[in-house]
Design a protein around this motif. Structure first.
Motif, PDB file in Angstrom:
ATOM      1  N   UNK A  95       2.718   1.668  -3.262  1.00  0.00           N
ATOM      2  CA  UNK A  95       1.850   2.286  -4.276  1.00  0.00           C
ATOM      3  C   UNK A  95       1.786   3.801  -4.064  1.00  0.00           C
ATOM      4  N   UNK A  96       1.675   4.200  -2.822  1.00  0.00           N
ATOM      5  CA  UNK A  96       1.610   5.631  -2.520  1.00  0.00           C
ATOM      6  C   UNK A  96       2.893   6.344  -2.955  1.00  0.00           C
ATOM      7  N   UNK A 145      -6.827   4.991   6.987  1.00  0.00           N
ATOM      8  CA  UNK A 145      -6.139   3.726   6.739  1.00  0.00           C
ATOM      9  C   UNK A 145      -5.356   3.283   7.977  1.00  0.00           C
ATOM     10  N   UNK A 193       3.340   6.305  -6.782  1.00  0.00           N
ATOM     11  CA  UNK A 193       2.345   7.103  -7.523  1.00  0.00           C
ATOM     12  C   UNK A 193       2.654   8.587  -7.402  1.00  0.00           C
ATOM     13  N   UNK A 194       2.982   9.013  -6.201  1.00  0.00           N
ATOM     14  CA  UNK A 194       3.097  10.461  -5.969  1.00  0.00           C
ATOM     15  C   UNK A 194       4.541  10.965  -5.859  1.00  0.00           C
ATOM     16  N   UNK A 244      -4.862  10.878   6.499  1.00  0.00           N
ATOM     17  CA  UNK A 244      -4.829   9.484   6.034  1.00  0.00           C
ATOM     18  C   UNK A 244      -4.725   8.503   7.205  1.00  0.00           C
ATOM     19  N   UNK A 258      -2.169   2.464   8.778  1.00  0.00           N
ATOM     20  CA  UNK A 258      -0.857   2.588   8.154  1.00  0.00           C
ATOM     21  C   UNK A 258       0.217   2.068   9.109  1.00  0.00           C
ATOM     22  N   UNK A 312       0.844  -1.202   0.000  1.00  0.00           N
ATOM     23  CA  UNK A 312       0.000   0.000   0.000  1.00  0.00           C
ATOM     24  C   UNK A 312       0.880   1.253   0.000  1.00  0.00           C
ATOM     25  N   UNK A 313       1.894   1.242   0.849  1.00  0.00           N
ATOM     26  CA  UNK A 313       2.790   2.405   0.905  1.00  0.00           C
ATOM     27  C   UNK A 313       3.662   2.489  -0.341  1.00  0.00           C
TER      28      UNK A 313
END
Lengths: 372, 427
Positions: free
Chosen positions: A47-48, A76, A51-52, A72, A78, A44-45
């Motif tokens: 992807x974060x 989520x 992506x950014x 966030x 996290x 998940x991280x």
């Protein structure tokens, strides 16, 4: 690089000594490595971050790390460590949105948070343990030990320096009342001594100070330090400035205005707090960084231009707190040259981000926004 | 304190004139009302046509957002079709029409407009329809729109047709501003109104309609609305898809996505081009438009909402985000059913649906406009019938979502601004 050793060294050392360039050079590889580990642990991280942002090895500055918005942590779970290593889940109080943040803490993070806080406070108030007067109720830190409000966090942090902790307010039907007997006993026992006072700014002003004045109590603690935070939005609406607050409290405690110290911090970044120095500036410690971002370009703002406050920290190993962007506005004032002598960036807090005005016929969002 | 921006054709901008109360301003507006009442309404429409020509030529107004549409809306043919839709015939505005039972559409009197700040030109659509039917007008307009309004109205003031000037007509009009918390000014404006016209969000509408008013006063409310887009599989699979997405990008970018007509969600029917490809193509179009029209107004509150929604979609394993590094345009894909909380400022959600008909359960009376790229026309008619039966006011082509038209929000606006008067006499 032994990452853990480097982190521990940076936290344990005497703070505010590293000039900015040296500090950036020390923090960037640590933060980049931590981000890499976060991404390796959590798809998940990963992807974060991908992506950014770019590859951690390509980070040219701390500002290149994509910051995780503070909200966030409400949406989520996290985590950056296995479940069996989570020793505690902190739930922040949900004063604004009604949804608490969940922060996963392992032993390592908890220890670093505690050490970090001590290292910062030592620089501002000295290392000696002394009596602590908490301007709040004992209930603020009782009950569910895993729920931590901003009010409670401030007092807990300061109590690390306490040899005796006295809560001076009582709660009755949701209202706070001064417990005059406990205050007078505290005065009798520690009059004239070095003491620490801690509390939520809004409560100190609207409940404690008012009731002390109404009762005609004369406090006498010239060698005290009052460390306070929170509630400035409501106080500003009542035309209470920081200067007015400090003057009034200094007068109430019979001390100098410089002993009334405002700080900025958040439950999502425990272990890092930003206290006002003698010149009225907030300083990032050597193990953390403040980045003020232009809300549109997301680039770092030049000094004197307001932007969104982001806090980067090397403390957490159990949650992705390496870079957290807030919904608060501040501006950097300078670097390495504050009259107080502390090195690194220094800044001032301005306000929470507020919506200018309801925008019109497309504003269906307004219906759900009422309580925010 | 009331800030007067324009009174009876005289401009006070940028240095506005202060007034303690609304009452001293009323005689001037009422005097202008008498002038307007006697003016042939056909000539008013001719003057609006002249104004339409002038605003696209005049350097002071050519760059204003939405001015091209305003100009086309002001054209005589368009205004005449609005008048005919609302009143059947323009002659009802000038004299009694009919035999034995004669009808005339008389102005209601003073129309007070509370204008929202999201679309700077919206005040003019409200003003001119009211002016055509002969009402005097007082508009409370937020400061961020003053400059646009004054630039445009100055061009109107200097427009001239057959001896009639805009200045003459503006004698019946005043533009004011006061803080929304100024209860006294709000009540004065409400009490002065023969018709109250309210454009705004929920909070504004509730607070204004709750003000005391005169018993005969008519309320026309354009409240908070939501809009979205549907693309059927034939449209996404068609060679025209790039053109459709170019139009869609324009609908998203206009008015910083703060208008009631601004789309926030695009539902893409499965079976055509996949949603990820549509998102990529739409992102390219939004990127191109963003370069041509950089964001003018950066609201940090909305920027934080963009930061949050981007992060949310980047962290969600079932969602994705396409965006540049700066908080400009954002295309988000997720699998959550239904509509989304509007983020505004060039932020659009894309969702795949089995059929556009699957969107219908999410349609509420809050939905105003649905931009439709539906190539299967039988499907379009069935969808539009079902959607409008749930309260949707407009189903229009993608690219035409912001075209202000009559009816609006399901209302024939101009018809609400007149008193139908009768005159009976026979031989």
């Amino acid at each position: 690089m032994d990452l853990k050793q480097t982190v521990n060294d940076l936290i344990a050392r005497e703070q505010f000594k590293l000039p900015q360039a040296e500090k950036e050079g020390a923090l960037l590889p640590v933060l980049a490595q931590q981000v890499k580990e976060n991404a390796a642990f959590s798809p998940q991280l990963e992807k974060f971050y991908t992506t950014l942002g770019k590859e951690p090895s390509a980070y040219a500055s701390i500002a290149d790390i994509p910051p995780i918005p503070v909200s966030m942590f409400k949406k989520f779970a996290l985590k950056t460590c296995p479940d069996d290593q989570v020793s505690r889940v902190l739930n922040s109080s949900a004063t604004t949105s009604g949804i608490p943040s969940r922060i996963y803490i392992n032993k390592e993070t908890a220890l670093r948070q505690s050490k970090g806080l001590v290292a910062i406070l030592k620089d501002f108030i000295g290392g000696a343990r002394r009596p602590v007067l908490a301007i709040d109720t004992e209930g603020v830190n009782k009950g569910d030990a895993d729920t931590l409000s901003a009010r409670g966090a401030a007092i807990r942090g300061i109590s690390n320096f306490g040899k005796k902790l006295v809560y001076v307010m009582d709660e009755k039907d949701g209202e706070l009342f001064l417990n005059r007997e406990r205050l007078e006993n505290f005065m009798a026992e520690f009059k004239g001594q070095e003491i620490l006072v801690s509390g939520f700014t809004y409560i100190i002003w609207t409940r404690f100070l008012k009731q002390v004045q109404d009762a005609g109590l004369k406090l006498d603690f010239p060698a005290m330090k009052l460390v306070h935070s929170g509630g400035w939005k409501k106080l500003s609406a009542q035309a209470v400035t920081k200067d007015k607050f400090s003057k009034a409290l200094a007068s109430a405690f019979n001390t100098k205005q410089e002993n009334i110290i405002d700080f900025y911090g958040m439950v999502e970044q425990l272990g890092v707090i930003f206290l006002d120095c003698e010149a009225g500036h907030k300083h990032a410690p050597d193990f953390a960084e403040v980045i003020i971002r232009d809300p549109y370009t997301m680039k770092e703002q030049p000094h004197g231009k307001p932007g969104l406050i982001e806090i980067a920290s090397i403390i957490p190993s159990s949650y992705p707190g390496q870079a957290i962007i807030t919904e608060d506005v501040g501006e950097t004032v300078g670097v390495d040259d504050c009259p107080c002598g502390r090195k690194g960036k220094y800044f001032v807090f301005r306000s929470r981000v507020e919506r200018a005005e309801t925008r019109g016929c497309g504003d269906t969002f307004a219906e759900r926004r009422k309580d925010e | 304190m009331i800030e007067v921006v324009m009174l009876a054709g005289e401009f006070f901008h940028p240095a506005h004139k202060d007034a303690e109360s609304l009452n001293p301003l009323l005689p001037a507006v009422q005097a202008g009302f008498e002038v307007l009442r006697k003016t042939d309404k056909g000539k008013v429409i001719d003057l609006l046509q002249k104004f339409s020509d002038n605003i696209i030529k005049d350097p002071s107004t050519t760059g204003i957002e939405g001015v091209a549409f305003l100009s086309s809306w002001l054209r005589k043919a368009n205004i005449m079709q609005i008048v005919e839709k609302n009143l059947k015939d323009i002659s009802y505005l000038d004299h009694f029409v009919g035999e034995t039972k004669r009808l005339k559409a008389q102005p209601r009197g003073i129309a007070c407009h509370w204008i929202a700040g999201n679309v700077p030109t919206i005040g003019l659509f409200s003003l001119f329809q009211s002016m055509i039917v002969g009402n005097a007008n007082i508009l409370r307009i937020p400061p961020q729109s003053h400059d646009t309004m004054v630039r445009l109205l100055k061009v109107f003031a200097s427009s001239r047709v057959d001896g009639l000037t805009g200045t003459e007509l503006l004698k019946s009009t005043s533009i004011i501003y006061y803080d929304r918390t100024d209860q006294k000014a709000n009540e004065e404006l409400s009490n002065a109104a023969d018709v109250r016209i309210v454009w705004g969000g929920e909070e504004a509408v509730k607070s204004i309609t709750g003000l005391p008013r005169r018993a005969h006063c008519e309320d026309v409310v354009f409240g908070p609305k939501y809009s979205f887009v549907v693309l059927d599989r034939e449209a996404t699979g068609s060679k025209d898809l790039p053109r459709t997405l170019r139009f869609l990008a324009s609908d998203i970018l206009l008015f910083d996505q703060a208008a009631c007509t601004s789309p926030h969600v695009v539902f893409c029917e499965k079976g055509g081009v996949d949603v990820a490809s549509i998102a990529r193509l739409l992102g390219e179009e939004m990127g191109k438009l963003s370069k041509r029209f950089p964001k003018a107004d950066i609201d940090p509150f909305i920027m934080t909402r963009i930061i949050n929604v981007r992060a949310e979609h980047a962290l969600d394993p079932d969602a994705s985000v396409i965006c540049p590094p700066e908080n400009d345009w954002t295309v988000l894909i997720n699998k959550r059913p239904g509509l989304e909380e509007p983020i505004e400022s060039r932020t659009i959600f894309l969702k795949e649906v089995d059929s556009i008909m699957a969107v219908l359960p999410h349609v509420t009376r809050k939905v105003q406009t649905i931009g439709c790229a539906v190539d299967d026309k039988a499907k379009l008619v069935a969808f539009a019938d079902a959607a409008t039966s749930r309260g949707v006011a407009r189903c229009v082509n993608v690219g035409q979502m912001h075209l202000f038209d009559s009816p609006w929000d399901g209302m024939l606006f101009m018809s609400r601004l007149v008193n139908w008067a009768t005159l009976y006499y026979g031989e």
